[in-house]
Motif scaffolding. Structure first.
Motif, PDB file in Angstrom:
ATOM      1  N   ILE A 309       1.136  -1.170  -0.109  1.00  0.00           N
ATOM      2  CA  ILE A 309       0.368   0.132  -0.051  1.00  0.00           C
ATOM      3  C   ILE A 309       0.918   1.306   0.064  1.00  0.00           C
ATOM      4  O   ILE A 309       1.573   1.003   1.249  1.00  0.00           O
ATOM      5  CB  ILE A 309      -1.151   0.317   1.285  1.00  0.00           C
ATOM      6  CG1 ILE A 309      -1.500  -1.604   1.886  1.00  0.00           C
ATOM      7  CG2 ILE A 309      -1.502   1.238   1.179  1.00  0.00           C
ATOM      8  CD1 ILE A 309      -2.636  -1.523   0.376  1.00  0.00           C
ATOM      9  N   GLN A 310       0.537   2.248  -1.037  1.00  0.00           N
ATOM     10  CA  GLN A 310       1.283   3.246  -1.969  1.00  0.00           C
ATOM     11  C   GLN A 310       0.753   4.608  -0.916  1.00  0.00           C
ATOM     12  O   GLN A 310       0.041   4.304  -0.962  1.00  0.00           O
ATOM     13  CB  GLN A 310       1.625   3.629  -2.352  1.00  0.00           C
ATOM     14  CG  GLN A 310       2.872   4.944  -2.498  1.00  0.00           C
ATOM     15  CD  GLN A 310       3.258   5.403  -3.792  1.00  0.00           C
ATOM     16  OE1 GLN A 310       3.753   4.168  -4.481  1.00  0.00           O
ATOM     17  NE2 GLN A 310       3.130   6.340  -4.537  1.00  0.00           N
ATOM     18  N   ILE A 311       1.155   4.433   0.668  1.00  0.00           N
ATOM     19  CA  ILE A 311       1.106   5.610   1.129  1.00  0.00           C
ATOM     20  C   ILE A 311       1.586   6.827   1.642  1.00  0.00           C
ATOM     21  O   ILE A 311       0.329   8.050   1.881  1.00  0.00           O
ATOM     22  CB  ILE A 311       0.897   5.418   3.006  1.00  0.00           C
ATOM     23  CG1 ILE A 311       2.182   5.134   3.614  1.00  0.00           C
ATOM     24  CG2 ILE A 311       0.876   4.394   2.966  1.00  0.00           C
ATOM     25  CD1 ILE A 311       2.776   4.721   4.819  1.00  0.00           C
ATOM     26  N   GLU A 319      12.785   8.323   9.152  1.00  0.00           N
ATOM     27  CA  GLU A 319      12.881   6.945   9.443  1.00  0.00           C
ATOM     28  C   GLU A 319      12.004   6.005   9.388  1.00  0.00           C
ATOM     29  O   GLU A 319      10.541   6.528   9.407  1.00  0.00           O
ATOM     30  CB  GLU A 319      13.981   7.839  11.014  1.00  0.00           C
ATOM     31  CG  GLU A 319      13.855   6.123  11.721  1.00  0.00           C
ATOM     32  CD  GLU A 319      15.448   5.795  10.748  1.00  0.00           C
ATOM     33  OE1 GLU A 319      15.304   4.580  10.521  1.00  0.00           O
ATOM     34  OE2 GLU A 319      16.270   6.418  12.023  1.00  0.00           O
ATOM     35  N   LEU A 320      12.181   4.529   9.222  1.00  0.00           N
ATOM     36  CA  LEU A 320      10.771   4.511   8.626  1.00  0.00           C
ATOM     37  C   LEU A 320      10.602   3.623  10.116  1.00  0.00           C
ATOM     38  O   LEU A 320      10.289   2.505  10.549  1.00  0.00           O
ATOM     39  CB  LEU A 320      11.580   3.160   8.180  1.00  0.00           C
ATOM     40  CG  LEU A 320      11.511   3.375   6.712  1.00  0.00           C
ATOM     41  CD1 LEU A 320      12.164   2.059   6.009  1.00  0.00           C
ATOM     42  CD2 LEU A 320      10.753   4.134   6.135  1.00  0.00           C
ATOM     43  N   VAL A 321      10.149   4.970  11.050  1.00  0.00           N
ATOM     44  CA  VAL A 321       9.380   4.152  12.233  1.00  0.00           C
ATOM     45  C   VAL A 321       7.842   4.228  12.250  1.00  0.00           C
ATOM     46  O   VAL A 321       7.350   5.367  11.884  1.00  0.00           O
ATOM     47  CB  VAL A 321      10.254   5.092  13.247  1.00  0.00           C
ATOM     48  CG1 VAL A 321      11.426   4.592  13.773  1.00  0.00           C
ATOM     49  CG2 VAL A 321      10.433   6.478  13.166  1.00  0.00           C
ATOM     50  N   PRO A 322       7.203   4.020  13.803  1.00  0.00           N
ATOM     51  CA  PRO A 322       5.471   4.172  13.644  1.00  0.00           C
ATOM     52  C   PRO A 322       4.959   5.609  13.358  1.00  0.00           C
ATOM     53  O   PRO A 322       4.760   5.914  13.439  1.00  0.00           O
ATOM     54  CB  PRO A 322       5.229   3.442  14.445  1.00  0.00           C
ATOM     55  CG  PRO A 322       6.145   1.979  14.382  1.00  0.00           C
ATOM     56  CD  PRO A 322       7.288   2.281  13.790  1.00  0.00           C
ATOM     57  N   VAL A 331       6.686  -0.713   7.586  1.00  0.00           N
ATOM     58  CA  VAL A 331       6.485   0.029   6.534  1.00  0.00           C
ATOM     59  C   VAL A 331       7.732   0.502   5.508  1.00  0.00           C
ATOM     60  O   VAL A 331       8.728   0.433   6.572  1.00  0.00           O
ATOM     61  CB  VAL A 331       6.218   2.073   7.124  1.00  0.00           C
ATOM     62  CG1 VAL A 331       6.302   3.330   6.135  1.00  0.00           C
ATOM     63  CG2 VAL A 331       5.470   1.862   7.626  1.00  0.00           C
ATOM     64  N   THR A 332       8.022   0.271   4.674  1.00  0.00           N
ATOM     65  CA  THR A 332       8.962  -0.145   2.989  1.00  0.00           C
ATOM     66  C   THR A 332       9.134   1.523   2.700  1.00  0.00           C
ATOM     67  O   THR A 332       7.760   2.267   2.569  1.00  0.00           O
ATOM     68  CB  THR A 332       9.238  -0.916   2.793  1.00  0.00           C
ATOM     69  OG1 THR A 332       7.680  -1.248   2.088  1.00  0.00           O
ATOM     70  CG2 THR A 332       8.405  -2.142   3.959  1.00  0.00           C
ATOM     71  N   MET A 342       5.613   3.458   1.552  1.00  0.00           N
ATOM     72  CA  MET A 342       4.370   1.633   1.600  1.00  0.00           C
ATOM     73  C   MET A 342       4.559   1.281   3.032  1.00  0.00           C
ATOM     74  O   MET A 342       5.176   0.860   3.192  1.00  0.00           O
ATOM     75  CB  MET A 342       5.016   0.683   0.909  1.00  0.00           C
ATOM     76  CG  MET A 342       5.538   1.678  -0.990  1.00  0.00           C
ATOM     77  SD  MET A 342       6.671   0.630  -2.218  1.00  0.00           S
ATOM     78  CE  MET A 342       8.006   0.963  -1.201  1.00  0.00           C
ATOM     79  N   TYR A 343       2.833   0.532   2.791  1.00  0.00           N
ATOM     80  CA  TYR A 343       2.528  -0.147   4.243  1.00  0.00           C
ATOM     81  C   TYR A 343       2.262  -1.670   3.360  1.00  0.00           C
ATOM     82  O   TYR A 343       1.650  -2.117   2.493  1.00  0.00           O
ATOM     83  CB  TYR A 343       1.622   0.639   4.430  1.00  0.00           C
ATOM     84  CG  TYR A 343       0.619   0.002   6.463  1.00  0.00           C
ATOM     85  CD1 TYR A 343       0.951  -0.934   7.482  1.00  0.00           C
ATOM     86  CD2 TYR A 343      -0.511  -0.498   5.752  1.00  0.00           C
ATOM     87  CE1 TYR A 343       0.884  -1.704   7.368  1.00  0.00           C
ATOM     88  CE2 TYR A 343      -1.359  -1.444   6.742  1.00  0.00           C
ATOM     89  CZ  TYR A 343      -0.735  -1.634   7.872  1.00  0.00           C
ATOM     90  OH  TYR A 343      -1.401  -2.346   8.728  1.00  0.00           O
ATOM     91  N   GLY A 344       2.469  -2.429   5.015  1.00  0.00           N
ATOM     92  CA  GLY A 344       2.369  -3.803   4.198  1.00  0.00           C
ATOM     93  C   GLY A 344       2.949  -4.628   3.100  1.00  0.00           C
ATOM     94  O   GLY A 344       3.527  -3.826   2.418  1.00  0.00           O
ATOM     95  N   GLU A 345       2.610  -6.097   3.531  1.00  0.00           N
ATOM     96  CA  GLU A 345       3.281  -6.549   1.897  1.00  0.00           C
ATOM     97  C   GLU A 345       2.328  -8.011   2.409  1.00  0.00           C
ATOM     98  O   GLU A 345       1.856  -8.952   3.118  1.00  0.00           O
ATOM     99  CB  GLU A 345       4.789  -7.051   1.801  1.00  0.00           C
ATOM    100  CG  GLU A 345       5.313  -7.854   0.755  1.00  0.00           C
ATOM    101  CD  GLU A 345       6.435  -7.985   1.127  1.00  0.00           C
ATOM    102  OE1 GLU A 345       6.644  -9.429   0.851  1.00  0.00           O
ATOM    103  OE2 GLU A 345       7.146  -7.013   0.838  1.00  0.00           O
TER     104      GLU A 345
END
Length: 385
Positions: A309-311, A319-322, A331-332, A342-345
């Motif tokens: 999911i592109q957010i 930084e890829l932190v919540p 998140v990647t 992007m979120y999830g996979e």
């Protein structure tokens, strides 16, 4: 100081001033505002409300607000009641090297009860209502001279034929969606307007096709609706819409051009907005450790078809932190000209739809599903049954 030294000093000073001005101008955020229709092209006309006039009124008001900011430059495709070809509207933005292109319109429907706003980005939608909206706006080209030669291969009655003329502009898609989402949010949150379709829409608009930058088309409301039409045709109504659009543009500028948080509450030039900064990559070792626990690199995407999911997208590396993504974990990101987050996979399209709803529930209204095959980005429509 003798004449020769004075001459040298004048040259050096002139060069310094010129260089300073050039640098200052190059750092300006350029916004091209396009008032839809004009002159003999009236647009929609209902109950005495003429679209071309309302579009121009809102556009000039948006421009007036933005021009108060010294670091924003506004370019207009028209400031008076004149007719401009669709391709020339985009070319005006291209020649100015604008950062964004915003085309301003009003909607209309035979069903006079229809109301609410819509914001579109360039795309090949198969949705019938989206195609109908594009068809209505694209009909303008039939008023241009030699339009069949100029738009060879394109049928304004079949907007989907624009697919054959489309060049790859994927790098602008995420930013266009982000800008459109901010505009819709302001309409809903600030003005209480109805967001038709629940979010950003895609449609093959000719005026957006040739603009080589993030670009959106706004339908400010229905002039065919007696109540909404009257409001849109008033100074008060146009000013309200203009302020919402301007606020969204400034929010977009802060996030994607300045590299700051995009949420804006107050947008008056005389007042400063104090915002909580997002965590940058170099800020915290603790966040880096957290990042390792909750994130995976896109390069590690497994073989086969997977969905994410592109957010959001930004020029700033985060930084890829919540805490940077409204609490979302896993998140990647990828990076070309901008950073895409992007979120999830998942390998399941049904599961991807659930992840999309989760992202939207967190406030990422412009989020959408993307696909990777063997680690490479692919067209989701061609790879999803």
């Amino acid at each position: 100081m003798n004449i020769i030294n004075k001459f040298k000093y004048t040259i050096v000073l002139g060069f310094f001033i010129s260089s300073t001005l050039t640098f200052s101008q190059s750092t300006k955020f350029k916004v091209t505002l396009d008032a839809g229709h004009g002159d003999h092209d009236f647009g929609a006309v209902y109950n005495g409300h003429i679209e071309k006039n309302i579009n121009l009124g809102i556009t000039l008001k948006v421009g007036k607000i933005l021009e108060k900011y010294p670091n924003i430059e506004v370019i207009y495709t028209r400031k008076t009641d004149v007719f401009i070809d669709l391709v020339e509207r985009a070319n005006i933005a291209n020649r100015a090297d604008a950062n964004i292109f915003v085309s301003i319109h009003c909607n209309a429907n035979k069903n006079t009860a229809a109301d609410g706003t819509e914001t579109y980005v360039m795309g090949m939608s198969k949705n019938a209502s989206n195609l109908e909206a594009a068809k209505r706006e694209n009909q303008v080209i039939t008023m241009e001279k030699d339009y069949k030669k100029k738009y060879q291969g394109y049928d304004p009655n079949k907007p989907e034929t624009l697919l054959a003329m489309t060049i790859a502009q994927e790098e602008f898609e995420a930013n266009s969606i982000a800008l459109a989402g901010k505009i819709q949010d302001r309409f809903v949150q600030d003005l209480g307007k109805k967001s038709r379709g629940g979010g950003v829409k895609q449609a093959p608009y000719m005026v957006l096709h040739k603009a080589y930058m993030p670009r959106v088309l706004i339908e400010n409301g229905f002039i065919s609706n007696p109540i909404e039409g009257k409001k849109l045709d008033s100074e008060e109504g146009q000013q309200e819409n203009a302020e919402a659009i301007a606020k969204a543009i400034i929010s977009y500028k802060k996030e994607f051009f300045d590299g700051e948080s995009g949420d804006v509450q107050v947008e008056k030039p005389s007042q400063r907005v104090e915002e909580k900064p997002l965590k940058k990559v170099e800020e915290s070792k603790k966040d880096t450790l957290t990042n390792r626990k909750v994130s995976k690199s896109t390069e590690n995407t497994g073989k086969g078809l997977v969905y994410k999911i592109q957010i959001s997208a930004s020029t700033t590396k985060l930084e890829l932190v919540p805490s940077n993504f409204k609490g979302l974990k896993n998140v990647t990101s990828t990076h070309t000209s901008i950073y895409k987050y992007m979120y999830g996979e998942t390998s399941s399209y049904e599961e991807a739809k659930k992840l999309l709803q989760e992202a939207k529930s967190k406030g990422f209204d412009s989020a959408y599903i993307i696909a990777f095959k063997d680690g490479k980005s692919v067209d989701i429509k061609d790879n999803t049954k």
